[in-house]
Design a protein around this motif. Sequence first.
Motif, PDB file in Angstrom:
ATOM      1  N   ILE A 197     -14.124   3.333  -8.358  1.00 38.92           N
ATOM      2  CA  ILE A 197     -14.296   3.792  -9.734  1.00 38.92           C
ATOM      3  C   ILE A 197     -13.041   3.527 -10.554  1.00 38.92           C
ATOM      4  CG2 ILE A 197     -14.626   5.835 -11.185  1.00 38.92           C
ATOM      5  CD1 ILE A 197     -17.164   4.796  -9.917  1.00 38.92           C
ATOM      6  N   THR A 198     -11.866   3.632  -9.931  1.00 38.27           N
ATOM      7  CA  THR A 198     -10.611   3.283 -10.590  1.00 38.27           C
ATOM      8  C   THR A 198     -10.024   2.048  -9.926  1.00 38.27           C
ATOM      9  OG1 THR A 198      -9.162   4.576  -9.141  1.00 38.27           O
ATOM     10  CG2 THR A 198     -10.175   5.732 -10.994  1.00 38.27           C
ATOM     11  N   MET A 199      -9.087   1.396 -10.613  1.00 39.02           N
ATOM     12  CA  MET A 199      -8.429   0.229 -10.014  1.00 39.02           C
ATOM     13  C   MET A 199      -7.665   0.627  -8.753  1.00 39.02           C
ATOM     14  SD  MET A 199      -7.991  -3.032 -10.176  1.00 39.02           S
ATOM     15  CE  MET A 199      -8.288  -3.645 -11.851  1.00 39.02           C
ATOM     16  N   LYS A 200      -7.029   1.788  -8.771  1.00 38.75           N
ATOM     17  CA  LYS A 200      -6.300   2.266  -7.592  1.00 38.75           C
ATOM     18  C   LYS A 200      -7.239   2.451  -6.406  1.00 38.75           C
ATOM     19  CE  LYS A 200      -1.875   2.854  -8.680  1.00 38.75           C
ATOM     20  NZ  LYS A 200      -0.791   2.154  -7.928  1.00 38.75           N
ATOM     21  N   ASP A 201      -8.428   2.996  -6.679  1.00 37.06           N
ATOM     22  CA  ASP A 201      -9.417   3.185  -5.607  1.00 37.06           C
ATOM     23  C   ASP A 201      -9.829   1.840  -5.010  1.00 37.06           C
ATOM     24  OD1 ASP A 201      -9.480   5.928  -5.959  1.00 37.06           O
ATOM     25  OD2 ASP A 201     -11.220   5.882  -7.301  1.00 37.06           O
ATOM     26  N   ALA A 202     -10.074   0.849  -5.882  1.00 39.11           N
ATOM     27  CA  ALA A 202     -10.493  -0.481  -5.417  1.00 39.11           C
ATOM     28  C   ALA A 202      -9.393  -1.145  -4.607  1.00 39.11           C
ATOM     29  CB  ALA A 202     -10.870  -1.349  -6.611  1.00 39.11           C
ATOM     30  N   GLN A 203      -8.150  -1.034  -5.062  1.00 33.45           N
ATOM     31  CA  GLN A 203      -7.016  -1.612  -4.329  1.00 33.45           C
ATOM     32  C   GLN A 203      -6.885  -0.961  -2.948  1.00 33.45           C
ATOM     33  OE1 GLN A 203      -4.071  -0.823  -7.506  1.00 33.45           O
ATOM     34  NE2 GLN A 203      -3.479  -2.970  -7.305  1.00 33.45           N
ATOM     35  N   ARG A 204      -6.961   0.360  -2.916  1.00 39.16           N
ATOM     36  CA  ARG A 204      -6.829   1.089  -1.652  1.00 39.16           C
ATOM     37  C   ARG A 204      -7.933   0.679  -0.688  1.00 39.16           C
ATOM     38  NH1 ARG A 204      -7.436   5.724  -3.668  1.00 39.16           N
ATOM     39  NH2 ARG A 204      -5.311   5.889  -4.450  1.00 39.16           N
ATOM     40  N   ASN A 205      -9.147   0.569  -1.193  1.00 40.30           N
ATOM     41  CA  ASN A 205     -10.286   0.173  -0.374  1.00 40.30           C
ATOM     42  C   ASN A 205     -10.078  -1.214   0.217  1.00 40.30           C
ATOM     43  OD1 ASN A 205     -13.340  -1.236  -0.677  1.00 40.30           O
ATOM     44  ND2 ASN A 205     -13.294   0.739   0.352  1.00 40.30           N
ATOM     45  N   MET A 206      -9.534  -2.137  -0.598  1.00 43.22           N
ATOM     46  CA  MET A 206      -9.314  -3.522  -0.149  1.00 43.22           C
ATOM     47  C   MET A 206      -8.186  -3.610   0.879  1.00 43.22           C
ATOM     48  SD  MET A 206      -8.241  -6.819  -2.468  1.00 43.22           S
ATOM     49  CE  MET A 206      -6.671  -6.091  -2.981  1.00 43.22           C
ATOM     50  N   TYR A 207      -7.038  -3.048   0.568  1.00 49.19           N
ATOM     51  CA  TYR A 207      -5.886  -3.206   1.457  1.00 49.19           C
ATOM     52  C   TYR A 207      -6.033  -2.417   2.758  1.00 49.19           C
ATOM     53  CZ  TYR A 207      -3.346  -6.010  -1.919  1.00 49.19           C
ATOM     54  OH  TYR A 207      -2.947  -7.035  -2.752  1.00 49.19           O
ATOM     55  N   ASN A 208      -6.864  -1.361   2.770  1.00 46.87           N
ATOM     56  CA  ASN A 208      -7.180  -0.691   4.034  1.00 46.87           C
ATOM     57  C   ASN A 208      -7.909  -1.634   4.985  1.00 46.87           C
ATOM     58  OD1 ASN A 208      -6.013   1.759   3.407  1.00 46.87           O
ATOM     59  ND2 ASN A 208      -7.910   2.731   2.718  1.00 46.87           N
ATOM     60  N   LYS A 209      -8.788  -2.469   4.427  1.00 42.78           N
ATOM     61  CA  LYS A 209      -9.500  -3.465   5.238  1.00 42.78           C
ATOM     62  C   LYS A 209      -8.551  -4.541   5.748  1.00 42.78           C
ATOM     63  CE  LYS A 209     -13.668  -2.790   2.462  1.00 42.78           C
ATOM     64  NZ  LYS A 209     -14.484  -3.349   1.366  1.00 42.78           N
ATOM     65  N   VAL A 210      -7.631  -4.972   4.881  1.00 36.32           N
ATOM     66  CA  VAL A 210      -6.661  -6.006   5.275  1.00 36.32           C
ATOM     67  C   VAL A 210      -5.877  -5.556   6.506  1.00 36.32           C
ATOM     68  CG1 VAL A 210      -4.541  -7.174   4.567  1.00 36.32           C
ATOM     69  CG2 VAL A 210      -6.450  -7.009   2.961  1.00 36.32           C
ATOM     70  N   GLN A 211      -5.525  -4.275   6.560  1.00 34.36           N
ATOM     71  CA  GLN A 211      -4.733  -3.759   7.677  1.00 34.36           C
ATOM     72  C   GLN A 211      -5.460  -3.824   9.013  1.00 34.36           C
ATOM     73  OE1 GLN A 211      -1.497  -3.163   7.216  1.00 34.36           O
ATOM     74  NE2 GLN A 211      -1.982  -3.780   5.105  1.00 34.36           N
ATOM     75  N   HIS A 212      -6.770  -4.014   8.977  1.00 31.35           N
ATOM     76  CA  HIS A 212      -7.551  -4.080  10.219  1.00 31.35           C
ATOM     77  C   HIS A 212      -7.902  -5.512  10.618  1.00 31.35           C
ATOM     78  CE1 HIS A 212      -8.207   0.189   9.103  1.00 31.35           C
ATOM     79  NE2 HIS A 212      -8.199   0.358  10.416  1.00 31.35           N
ATOM     80  N   ILE A 213      -7.246  -6.489   9.975  1.00 31.17           N
ATOM     81  CA  ILE A 213      -7.498  -7.904  10.287  1.00 31.17           C
ATOM     82  C   ILE A 213      -6.203  -8.544  10.782  1.00 31.17           C
ATOM     83  CG2 ILE A 213      -8.252 -10.130   9.364  1.00 31.17           C
ATOM     84  CD1 ILE A 213      -9.749  -8.540   7.179  1.00 31.17           C
ATOM     85  N   ILE A 214      -6.292  -9.223  11.911  1.00 27.40           N
ATOM     86  CA  ILE A 214      -5.123  -9.924  12.478  1.00 27.40           C
ATOM     87  C   ILE A 214      -5.383 -11.432  12.444  1.00 27.40           C
ATOM     88  CG2 ILE A 214      -3.691 -10.272  14.521  1.00 27.40           C
ATOM     89  CD1 ILE A 214      -4.502  -7.446  15.430  1.00 27.40           C
ATOM     90  N   ILE A 215      -4.503 -12.162  11.757  1.00 26.17           N
ATOM     91  CA  ILE A 215      -4.552 -13.623  11.737  1.00 26.17           C
ATOM     92  C   ILE A 215      -3.125 -14.118  11.930  1.00 26.17           C
ATOM     93  CG2 ILE A 215      -5.235 -15.693  10.464  1.00 26.17           C
ATOM     94  CD1 ILE A 215      -6.997 -13.898   8.699  1.00 26.17           C
ATOM     95  N   ASN A 216      -2.886 -14.860  12.970  1.00 30.98           N
ATOM     96  CA  ASN A 216      -1.525 -15.330  13.257  1.00 30.98           C
ATOM     97  C   ASN A 216      -0.981 -16.181  12.108  1.00 30.98           C
ATOM     98  OD1 ASN A 216       0.722 -15.409  14.906  1.00 30.98           O
ATOM     99  ND2 ASN A 216       0.086 -17.289  15.958  1.00 30.98           N
ATOM    100  N   ASN A 217       0.267 -15.936  11.729  1.00 36.35           N
ATOM    101  CA  ASN A 217       0.970 -16.674  10.658  1.00 36.35           C
ATOM    102  C   ASN A 217       0.362 -16.451   9.269  1.00 36.35           C
ATOM    103  OD1 ASN A 217       2.789 -17.951  12.492  1.00 36.35           O
ATOM    104  ND2 ASN A 217       1.195 -19.443  13.013  1.00 36.35           N
ATOM    105  N   CYS A 218      -0.371 -15.353   9.119  1.00 36.13           N
ATOM    106  CA  CYS A 218      -1.070 -15.102   7.857  1.00 36.13           C
ATOM    107  C   CYS A 218      -0.137 -14.528   6.798  1.00 36.13           C
ATOM    108  CB  CYS A 218      -2.207 -14.124   8.124  1.00 36.13           C
ATOM    109  SG  CYS A 218      -3.044 -13.539   6.647  1.00 36.13           S
TER     110      CYS A 218
END
Length: 431
Positions: A387-408
């Motif tokens: 609903i807010t930009m902060k909420d959308a950012q938090r939702n996105m970067y929480n997902k990023v933290q659960h992805i591992i890609i070497n040299n990413c």
Amino acid sequence: MKKNIVNKKNILFVSRYGETLDIAFAIQKEGHKVKMFIEDKGCKEIGTGFIPKVLDWKKHKDWADLFIFDYTGYGEICESLRKEGKLVIGGSVYTDNLELDRNFGQNELKRLGIKTLPFKEFTSFKEAIEYVTKNPDSYVIKPSGEIQELKQLLFVGSDDSGSDVIRVLKAYEKTWGDHFGAFQLQKKVKGVEISASAFFNGKKFLSPVNITFEHKKLFPGELGVSTGEMGSSMFWVKESPIFDATLLKFEKTLADKNFIGHIDLNCIVNGNGIFPLEFTSRFGYPQIMIQRAGLLEPLGVFFTKLAEGKNFHIAVKKGFQVGVFMVVPPFPFTDKKAFNLFSKDAVVIFKKELKEGVHPMHLKQINGEWLITGDTGIAVLVTGTGITMKDAQRNMYNKVQHIIINNCYYRTDIGDRWFEDFDKLWSWGWL
């Protein structure tokens, strides 16, 4: 049950670089039958294991209920298929020219009474250097035609004398010689960079329209080389003064020119007005995937209705959508040796199951594992909504933290532009 089966479509994607893999994969999961053709030689392996691939899309013309062309340059083919009575999402000769021929695009804006920035087109570096010397100012160097895909060649000057632009032009002259083609020198103006875009059904623009803020530089804080895109933030609106003053004026022309698809106009806005920069008369990347995160209806149904010319309101989420690319070497450069050494066949590993918001880009799938392929180093796009930009950012970067890609690597500030840009846009009356 039978009605459901009847509604399923055979959808053929004709792709330049495989950029619509995520869209095709999502539509396939909805139950439609999908096939994809990829034109670029270095990208042929993209999508393998995700969706069926074909070597010659023309051999599958009779199979397809709907064609989706994902890049500029297919306009003549799209027009021909439409004349045959086929359902087609894609450009036209006119919209191809809007994007690929910057001079044509700017002249069309002028024809419709839309304010443009002063520009001059060149095919000679020597003439361009002489022009800047005689007319000192801040300029942007903008390649035209196919070469504009090399985003690192776009240069935004910052010196009011134009001396930095002259140095870059001299460097291009030494490295490119006569192979650069046409390019523009456009007067630079300060303001907020923003794009207005919409889906067009062949007769009119559909509502709501989309407002996007791109993050083009490689590093946080808008530092480093221009990549084309590292991520975007966006929202949907029923009404937009920016859209009304620019793209909406093209509605009759687009209908006359037989266009069905998505079109975007990137602009600089400030207290003095709106200054259109360039068209993207196709899907934007990663724009279309981030838009998908905000759509509330199945993609297969959405694109079918669009191609059929139906007039409907697009059902979207409230609030904001953001997306960030996770990339590996040599992105944003082309270096086959570096790609093979550091990135080819690297595995995308998930710490936990992520059902939504992770979009495959230049990948193949083997035994259920996502492996990097192609030659650019774009692995996945991760999206978030809120609903807010902060909420959308938090939702996105929480997902990023659960992805591992070497040299990413990826940017950690996608969406931050909004907090400053909002105040400016509001005070200027553009929101």
